[in-house]
Enzyme design. Structure first.
Site, mmCIF file in Angstrom:
data_model
loop_
_atom_site.group_PDB
_atom_site.id
_atom_site.type_symbol
_atom_site.label_atom_id
_atom_site.label_comp_id
_atom_site.label_asym_id
_atom_site.label_seq_id
_atom_site.Cartn_x
_atom_site.Cartn_y
_atom_site.Cartn_z
ATOM 1 N N LYS A 26 -65.293 47.776 33.338
ATOM 2 C CA LYS A 26 -66.588 48.087 33.959
ATOM 3 C C LYS A 26 -67.750 47.560 33.109
ATOM 4 O O LYS A 26 -68.662 46.921 33.611
ATOM 5 C CB LYS A 26 -66.752 49.612 34.145
ATOM 6 C CG LYS A 26 -65.651 50.242 34.991
ATOM 7 C CD LYS A 26 -65.844 51.745 35.165
ATOM 8 C CE LYS A 26 -65.785 52.538 33.870
ATOM 9 N NZ LYS A 26 -64.474 52.533 33.185
ATOM 10 N N ARG A 101 -68.383 60.557 37.662
ATOM 11 C CA ARG A 101 -66.987 60.570 37.223
ATOM 12 C C ARG A 101 -66.244 61.788 37.755
ATOM 13 O O ARG A 101 -65.051 61.936 37.492
ATOM 14 C CB ARG A 101 -66.971 60.639 35.703
ATOM 15 C CG ARG A 101 -66.331 59.438 35.010
ATOM 16 C CD ARG A 101 -66.543 59.647 33.517
ATOM 17 N NE ARG A 101 -65.727 58.843 32.689
ATOM 18 C CZ ARG A 101 -66.138 57.743 32.069
ATOM 19 N NH1 ARG A 101 -67.341 57.282 32.257
ATOM 20 N NH2 ARG A 101 -65.328 57.111 31.261
ATOM 21 N N ARG A 140 -59.863 46.617 21.862
ATOM 22 C CA ARG A 140 -61.300 46.664 22.193
ATOM 23 C C ARG A 140 -62.127 46.817 20.914
ATOM 24 O O ARG A 140 -61.811 47.596 20.037
ATOM 25 C CB ARG A 140 -61.602 47.831 23.129
ATOM 26 C CG ARG A 140 -63.105 48.022 23.338
ATOM 27 C CD ARG A 140 -63.466 48.675 24.633
ATOM 28 N NE ARG A 140 -63.160 50.085 24.707
ATOM 29 C CZ ARG A 140 -63.485 50.851 25.764
ATOM 30 N NH1 ARG A 140 -64.097 50.314 26.815
ATOM 31 N NH2 ARG A 140 -63.160 52.121 25.771
ATOM 32 N N ARG A 173 -63.754 52.154 18.736
ATOM 33 C CA ARG A 173 -64.224 53.478 19.160
ATOM 34 C C ARG A 173 -63.219 54.558 18.791
ATOM 35 O O ARG A 173 -62.012 54.374 18.939
ATOM 36 C CB ARG A 173 -64.468 53.480 20.673
ATOM 37 C CG ARG A 173 -65.889 53.077 21.024
ATOM 38 C CD ARG A 173 -66.108 52.854 22.481
ATOM 39 N NE ARG A 173 -65.551 53.896 23.342
ATOM 40 C CZ ARG A 173 -65.703 53.908 24.661
ATOM 41 N NH1 ARG A 173 -66.373 52.951 25.260
ATOM 42 N NH2 ARG A 173 -65.170 54.874 25.374
ATOM 43 N N ARG A 184 -57.502 60.312 28.638
ATOM 44 C CA ARG A 184 -58.615 59.858 29.482
ATOM 45 C C ARG A 184 -58.108 59.312 30.813
ATOM 46 O O ARG A 184 -58.746 59.466 31.852
ATOM 47 C CB ARG A 184 -59.445 58.809 28.736
ATOM 48 C CG ARG A 184 -60.267 59.445 27.614
ATOM 49 C CD ARG A 184 -60.660 58.446 26.564
ATOM 50 N NE ARG A 184 -61.551 57.436 27.057
ATOM 51 C CZ ARG A 184 -61.732 56.250 26.478
ATOM 52 N NH1 ARG A 184 -61.074 55.952 25.371
ATOM 53 N NH2 ARG A 184 -62.557 55.383 26.989
HETATM 54 P P1 ADP Z 1 -64.907 53.972 29.119
HETATM 55 O O1 ADP Z 1 -65.847 52.791 29.090
HETATM 56 O O2 ADP Z 1 -63.757 53.737 28.232
HETATM 57 O O3 ADP Z 1 -64.539 54.378 30.490
HETATM 58 P P2 ADP Z 1 -67.236 55.492 28.562
HETATM 59 O O4 ADP Z 1 -67.965 54.765 27.498
HETATM 60 O O5 ADP Z 1 -67.722 55.344 29.954
HETATM 61 O O6 ADP Z 1 -65.696 55.163 28.462
HETATM 62 O O7 ADP Z 1 -67.203 57.041 28.231
HETATM 63 C C1 ADP Z 1 -66.806 57.502 26.969
HETATM 64 C C2 ADP Z 1 -66.769 59.022 26.995
HETATM 65 O O8 ADP Z 1 -68.098 59.519 27.275
HETATM 66 C C3 ADP Z 1 -65.899 59.645 28.083
HETATM 67 O O9 ADP Z 1 -64.539 59.736 27.716
HETATM 68 C C4 ADP Z 1 -66.565 61.006 28.238
HETATM 69 O O10 ADP Z 1 -66.247 61.870 27.167
HETATM 70 C C5 ADP Z 1 -68.044 60.656 28.127
HETATM 71 N N1 ADP Z 1 -68.630 60.314 29.427
HETATM 72 C C6 ADP Z 1 -69.154 59.120 29.802
HETATM 73 N N2 ADP Z 1 -69.607 59.178 31.071
HETATM 74 C C7 ADP Z 1 -69.373 60.437 31.496
HETATM 75 C C8 ADP Z 1 -69.596 61.121 32.717
HETATM 76 N N3 ADP Z 1 -70.179 60.504 33.779
HETATM 77 N N4 ADP Z 1 -69.199 62.404 32.806
HETATM 78 C C9 ADP Z 1 -68.634 63.046 31.779
HETATM 79 N N5 ADP Z 1 -68.392 62.470 30.596
HETATM 80 C C10 ADP Z 1 -68.751 61.170 30.451
HETATM 81 P P1 ADP Z 2 -64.662 49.887 30.568
HETATM 82 O O1 ADP Z 2 -66.151 49.742 30.466
HETATM 83 O O2 ADP Z 2 -64.186 50.028 31.974
HETATM 84 O O3 ADP Z 2 -64.152 50.962 29.669
HETATM 85 P P2 ADP Z 2 -64.506 47.402 29.054
HETATM 86 O O4 ADP Z 2 -65.395 46.459 29.780
HETATM 87 O O5 ADP Z 2 -65.022 48.013 27.809
HETATM 88 O O6 ADP Z 2 -63.973 48.550 30.059
HETATM 89 O O7 ADP Z 2 -63.132 46.646 28.763
HETATM 90 C C1 ADP Z 2 -62.088 47.257 28.001
HETATM 91 C C2 ADP Z 2 -61.447 46.220 27.083
HETATM 92 O O8 ADP Z 2 -60.718 45.279 27.876
HETATM 93 C C3 ADP Z 2 -62.442 45.391 26.272
HETATM 94 O O9 ADP Z 2 -61.865 45.086 25.024
HETATM 95 C C4 ADP Z 2 -62.644 44.129 27.128
HETATM 96 O O10 ADP Z 2 -62.990 42.991 26.327
HETATM 97 C C5 ADP Z 2 -61.261 43.962 27.748
HETATM 98 N N1 ADP Z 2 -61.280 43.417 29.115
HETATM 99 C C6 ADP Z 2 -62.203 43.641 30.093
HETATM 100 N N2 ADP Z 2 -61.871 43.014 31.236
HETATM 101 C C7 ADP Z 2 -60.690 42.380 30.966
HETATM 102 C C8 ADP Z 2 -59.807 41.555 31.759
HETATM 103 N N3 ADP Z 2 -60.075 41.272 33.039
HETATM 104 N N4 ADP Z 2 -58.689 41.071 31.152
HETATM 105 C C9 ADP Z 2 -58.414 41.371 29.861
HETATM 106 N N5 ADP Z 2 -59.185 42.143 29.084
HETATM 107 C C10 ADP Z 2 -60.315 42.644 29.625
#
Ligand code: ADP
Ligand code: ADP
Length: 228
Positions: A26, A101, A140, A173, A184
């Site tokens: 995302k 979420r 990541r 992270r 998660r």
């Molecule tokens: P990822 O990119 O791996 O999906 P995020 O950076 O979006 O993770 O979120 C990291 C953490 O921040 C989540 O695991 C949660 O603890 C918190 N968080 C982020 N967005 C939300 C949300 N909309 N509602 C509740 N917790 C959230």
């Molecule tokens: P989210 O915001 O949903 O948690 P990220 O954009 O942070 O996801 O992506 C998670 C990890 O996967 C990062 O290390 C990113 O560089 C990698 N990644 C994202 N999209 C792809 C893809 N299509 N193929 C392989 N790796 C990816």
């Protein structure tokens, strides 16, 4: 078919929701979209991490939930988003990344959008299987200040361990450890994936295969947005 230039002029008020598992891509695709559409990315994860770094009262409250892989309580998130979406820079559209979420958050967003006389244009679901997510998360690396995301194999920085733009250190992270990622993912399946049905009757949901490489996923998103 629109070409991007005319499309930009005509549709610069798009409101897009990116939905998908943690690590689904995302944030990566949001960065692609902000360049294409010139609208802000609103990442609740990035906002929360900024609060944690600055040790605000919200950050202190959120930190333990985040580190353990749990969701931060809905009322905290909704309060934060209420303020954010009323900001001037959201008038011309935005990309929601990581919010809503849960169903209560989606209901809260519906009410807020109604108040702001806005509506989402597209909900894009990025699908990736759990085992691939666990594999991805191990690689990541993030630049905390900007939210720029890299992967040691799939999207490496120009200089190992350094952000391309600032050359500052990249970090792993706290919540990207395998056991936390598994937790998660469970929360994603139980609490977040029901949102797909929530938005289905608005006819704005598209699903894409997030296991394609990064630029192919971007192309799929581009096609969806052009069609909407
Ligand atoms: P990822 O990119 O791996 O999906 P995020 O950076 O979006 O993770 O979120 C990291 C953490 O921040 C989540 O695991 C949660 O603890 C918190 N968080 C982020 N967005 C939300 C949300 N909309 N509602 C509740 N917790 C959230
Ligand atoms: P989210 O915001 O949903 O948690 P990220 O954009 O942070 O996801 O992506 C998670 C990890 O996967 C990062 O290390 C990113 O560089 C990698 N990644 C994202 N999209 C792809 C893809 N299509 N193929 C392989 N790796 C990816």
């Amino acid at each position: 078919m629109y070409c991007w230039d005319s499309y930009l002029n005509e549709r610069s008020t798009m409101k897009i929701l990116l939905l998908g598992p943690p690590g689904g891509g995302k944030g990566t695709q949001a960065k692609f979209l902000i360049e294409k559409l010139n609208i802000p990315q609103i990442s609740t994860g990035d906002m929360l991490r900024e609060h944690v770094t600055k040790q605000t009262s919200l950050g202190i409250k959120a930190k333990e939930y985040m580190n353990s892989g749990a969701l931060v309580p809905d009322e905290v998130i909704l309060g934060m988003m209420h303020e954010r979406l009323e900001n001037e820079d959201c008038k011309n559209g935005y990309i929601l990344d990581g919010f809503p979420r849960t169903i209560p958050q989606a209901v809260g967003l519906d009410k807020l959008l109604e108040k702001l006389k806005q509506a989402l244009d597209a909900v894009i679901v990025i699908d990736v299987k759990d085992d691939n997510i666990v594999d991805r998360m191990g690689g990541r690396r993030v630049h905390m200040a900007s939210g720029r995301v890299y992967h040691i194999i799939y999207n490496p920085p120009k200089i190992e361990g350094k952000d391309d733009e600032t050359q500052e250190d990249l970090l792993i992270r706290e919540d990207d450890k395998e056991e936390t990622v598994r937790k998660r993912l469970e929360i994603y399946h139980n609490e977040t994936s029901p949102l797909i049905s929530h938005y289905k009757n608005q006819n704005i949901v598209s699903r894409i295969n997030g296991e394609l490489n990064i630029s192919d996923v971007s192309q799929e998103i581009e096609k969806i947005i052009n069609l909407n």
